[in-house]
Design an enzyme around this catalytic site. Sequence first.
Site, PDB file in Angstrom:
ATOM      1  N   LYS A 215      27.258   2.828  -5.418  1.00 50.60           N
ATOM      2  CA  LYS A 215      28.518   2.737  -5.763  1.00 50.60           C
ATOM      3  C   LYS A 215      30.139   3.110  -5.769  1.00 50.60           C
ATOM      4  O   LYS A 215      29.673   4.177  -5.810  1.00 50.60           O
ATOM      5  CB  LYS A 215      28.398   3.187  -7.543  1.00 50.60           C
ATOM      6  CG  LYS A 215      29.206   3.053  -8.391  1.00 50.60           C
ATOM      7  CD  LYS A 215      28.878   4.322  -9.809  1.00 50.60           C
ATOM      8  CE  LYS A 215      29.981   4.177 -10.716  1.00 50.60           C
ATOM      9  NZ  LYS A 215      29.452   5.270 -12.048  1.00 50.60           N
ATOM     10  N   ASP A 220      37.591   6.809 -12.141  1.00 44.74           N
ATOM     11  CA  ASP A 220      36.373   6.151 -12.812  1.00 44.74           C
ATOM     12  C   ASP A 220      37.384   6.532 -14.442  1.00 44.74           C
ATOM     13  O   ASP A 220      37.624   8.333 -14.839  1.00 44.74           O
ATOM     14  CB  ASP A 220      34.948   6.201 -12.885  1.00 44.74           C
ATOM     15  CG  ASP A 220      34.661   5.841 -14.416  1.00 44.74           C
ATOM     16  OD1 ASP A 220      34.855   5.033 -15.116  1.00 44.74           O
ATOM     17  OD2 ASP A 220      33.463   5.820 -15.022  1.00 44.74           O
ATOM     18  N   LYS A 227      37.345   8.049 -20.995  1.00 48.73           N
ATOM     19  CA  LYS A 227      37.101   9.268 -20.611  1.00 48.73           C
ATOM     20  C   LYS A 227      37.962  10.736 -21.305  1.00 48.73           C
ATOM     21  O   LYS A 227      39.279  10.106 -21.075  1.00 48.73           O
ATOM     22  CB  LYS A 227      36.861   9.821 -19.020  1.00 48.73           C
ATOM     23  CG  LYS A 227      35.918   8.682 -18.677  1.00 48.73           C
ATOM     24  CD  LYS A 227      35.974   9.780 -17.521  1.00 48.73           C
ATOM     25  CE  LYS A 227      34.122   8.813 -16.803  1.00 48.73           C
ATOM     26  NZ  LYS A 227      33.449   8.359 -17.164  1.00 48.73           N
ATOM     27  N   ASP A 238      33.776   9.544  -8.587  1.00 46.32           N
ATOM     28  CA  ASP A 238      32.285   8.113  -8.686  1.00 46.32           C
ATOM     29  C   ASP A 238      32.013   7.958  -8.040  1.00 46.32           C
ATOM     30  O   ASP A 238      31.768   6.097  -7.973  1.00 46.32           O
ATOM     31  CB  ASP A 238      33.109   7.597  -9.753  1.00 46.32           C
ATOM     32  CG  ASP A 238      31.841   7.113 -10.652  1.00 46.32           C
ATOM     33  OD1 ASP A 238      31.163   7.690 -11.744  1.00 46.32           O
ATOM     34  OD2 ASP A 238      32.752   5.836 -11.507  1.00 46.32           O
ATOM     35  N   ASP A 297      33.510   2.125 -20.357  1.00 47.98           N
ATOM     36  CA  ASP A 297      33.042   3.198 -19.257  1.00 47.98           C
ATOM     37  C   ASP A 297      31.246   3.159 -18.405  1.00 47.98           C
ATOM     38  O   ASP A 297      30.817   4.227 -18.232  1.00 47.98           O
ATOM     39  CB  ASP A 297      32.869   4.935 -19.965  1.00 47.98           C
ATOM     40  CG  ASP A 297      33.347   5.738 -19.065  1.00 47.98           C
ATOM     41  OD1 ASP A 297      33.826   5.443 -17.945  1.00 47.98           O
ATOM     42  OD2 ASP A 297      32.998   7.003 -19.671  1.00 47.98           O
ATOM     43  N   GLU A 299      30.625   1.324 -16.260  1.00 44.90           N
ATOM     44  CA  GLU A 299      31.013   0.577 -15.318  1.00 44.90           C
ATOM     45  C   GLU A 299      30.344  -0.031 -14.549  1.00 44.90           C
ATOM     46  O   GLU A 299      29.959  -0.594 -13.087  1.00 44.90           O
ATOM     47  CB  GLU A 299      32.274   0.330 -15.327  1.00 44.90           C
ATOM     48  CG  GLU A 299      32.848   1.354 -13.829  1.00 44.90           C
ATOM     49  CD  GLU A 299      32.351   2.596 -14.218  1.00 44.90           C
ATOM     50  OE1 GLU A 299      32.391   3.694 -13.340  1.00 44.90           O
ATOM     51  OE2 GLU A 299      32.123   3.177 -15.623  1.00 44.90           O
ATOM     52  N   ARG A 301      26.932   0.582 -13.535  1.00 47.11           N
ATOM     53  CA  ARG A 301      25.751  -0.470 -13.803  1.00 47.11           C
ATOM     54  C   ARG A 301      26.562  -2.387 -13.310  1.00 47.11           C
ATOM     55  O   ARG A 301      25.440  -2.916 -12.407  1.00 47.11           O
ATOM     56  CB  ARG A 301      24.604  -0.231 -15.042  1.00 47.11           C
ATOM     57  CG  ARG A 301      25.457  -0.764 -16.270  1.00 47.11           C
ATOM     58  CD  ARG A 301      24.843   0.319 -17.048  1.00 47.11           C
ATOM     59  NE  ARG A 301      25.207   1.505 -17.154  1.00 47.11           N
ATOM     60  CZ  ARG A 301      24.584   3.089 -18.092  1.00 47.11           C
ATOM     61  NH1 ARG A 301      24.547   1.713 -19.455  1.00 47.11           N
ATOM     62  NH2 ARG A 301      25.129   3.925 -17.961  1.00 47.11           N
TER      63      ARG A 301
END
Length: 450
Positions: A215, A220, A227, A238, A297, A299, A301
């Site tokens: 990933k 993020d 967030k 991230d 949030d 994202e 996956r």
Amino acid sequence: MDAKVRFFKEKNNLPEKLNRRCTLTFGEMFHCYDVFIDEVYLCYAQYEDIRRQDWVSLGEQCYTFVENKAITNIELDEKDCEQIDIKAFLEGFYKSNYRFDKYHSDKDKESITIKIPDKFKEASSHAKTIAEAVHVARDICNEPANVLYPGSYATYLDRLFKNTNVEVNIIPSEDLEKEGFYAVNTVGRGSKYEPCVAVLTLKTNDEEPIALVGKGVTFDAGGVNVKTGAAIAEMKMDLGGAAAVTGAMKLLADMDIACHVIAVLPLIVNVSGSHAYLPSDVIRYKNGTTVEVGNTDAEGRLIIADALVYVQQLGVNRIIDIATLTGNVGQALGLKMAAVFSNDINISYKAYVYGQKSGDYVWPMPLEKDYKRYLKSQVADISNMSNSSFAGSITAALFIEHFVEAKTKWIHIDMANTSKFFPDADAGASGFGTKILYELVTAKEEIWND
């Protein structure tokens, strides 16, 4: 200041003035100096079976001890090197020789140099290669978001692997949907930094390929589901999964490992903007699966699923994905070990063993099928967000597993809780994942077969 490093396991190996202070505890250290002598003593007593990782930790502790004593040059004795696991000790020492200070105006700390007997130069080179790969992963995570974004990450990969056997192919934003990366294109469209996908291929034998998926969210902010909280600046990390894969590919290449690895790094920035994707959007994947966006949030996956579909359509049926996926995993496991999932529980247990060996600790977690009900969607095949506040790391893994074909053997590592150095989070990124991915790849069929 210069010093010699001595290893001991009995008090009679120490200068007399240190005998009364010594408790013969593994890792105990003393600095003995006067006009005639300047030596550091390290104890490795009281251990019947010293694990390799203990020696790595001892190397790390030695570096810190020497640094705190303002010693800048040390020398190891050949006889001592023969008594210890010198490769592991030096790995820990070299890994500790790291600081991310490129943006500091005042760089006042000197690196510590170490003189190794000629007989152990190969061991030193081996340890340094491991440390350099881990440092690559740490550097990637520590870079600020205005410096490292999808396009600059792609450029960095070209430069990093220029003189290696790793082939770098960058799929630009305009070609993402043509290549089947619908989710990457959708999630990344809110940012001024265009998304892309990096595909790294290392093929030095004719084995069936293994895929590594990392990933790569270079920042993020959560998208429309923005967030909140003081720690949002840490979201530059991230991309810990992509950093781990990058470090592992460098290590495999530098060690000249015979393997066939395809690494896929979806690279995006997840922010809100005039073109950002929205909760309730539906994404259709290349394999026909439709996903309702329950939360922008979640994202990671979404883009990992894109990569899984991509590599399986290339014919790959052994996949390891790694991601800073869920904060929930830290509630379960703390900050020292990541979660490992697999569609074969025996593989999870094997990954645990390789985690112990590598120092990137992982703990097997269940893929409880009953929890998949929490991912039901009324408008699509599946939602990217659980409707339960419990078992977040499990439901995230179940979402990813939804894209794993029956014939595919798959490992998923959720490392959201381990991206920072443990126990000293102020030391920045940990480089977690580089070593365990290397171990899992080099284990070859041992990890995948019953």
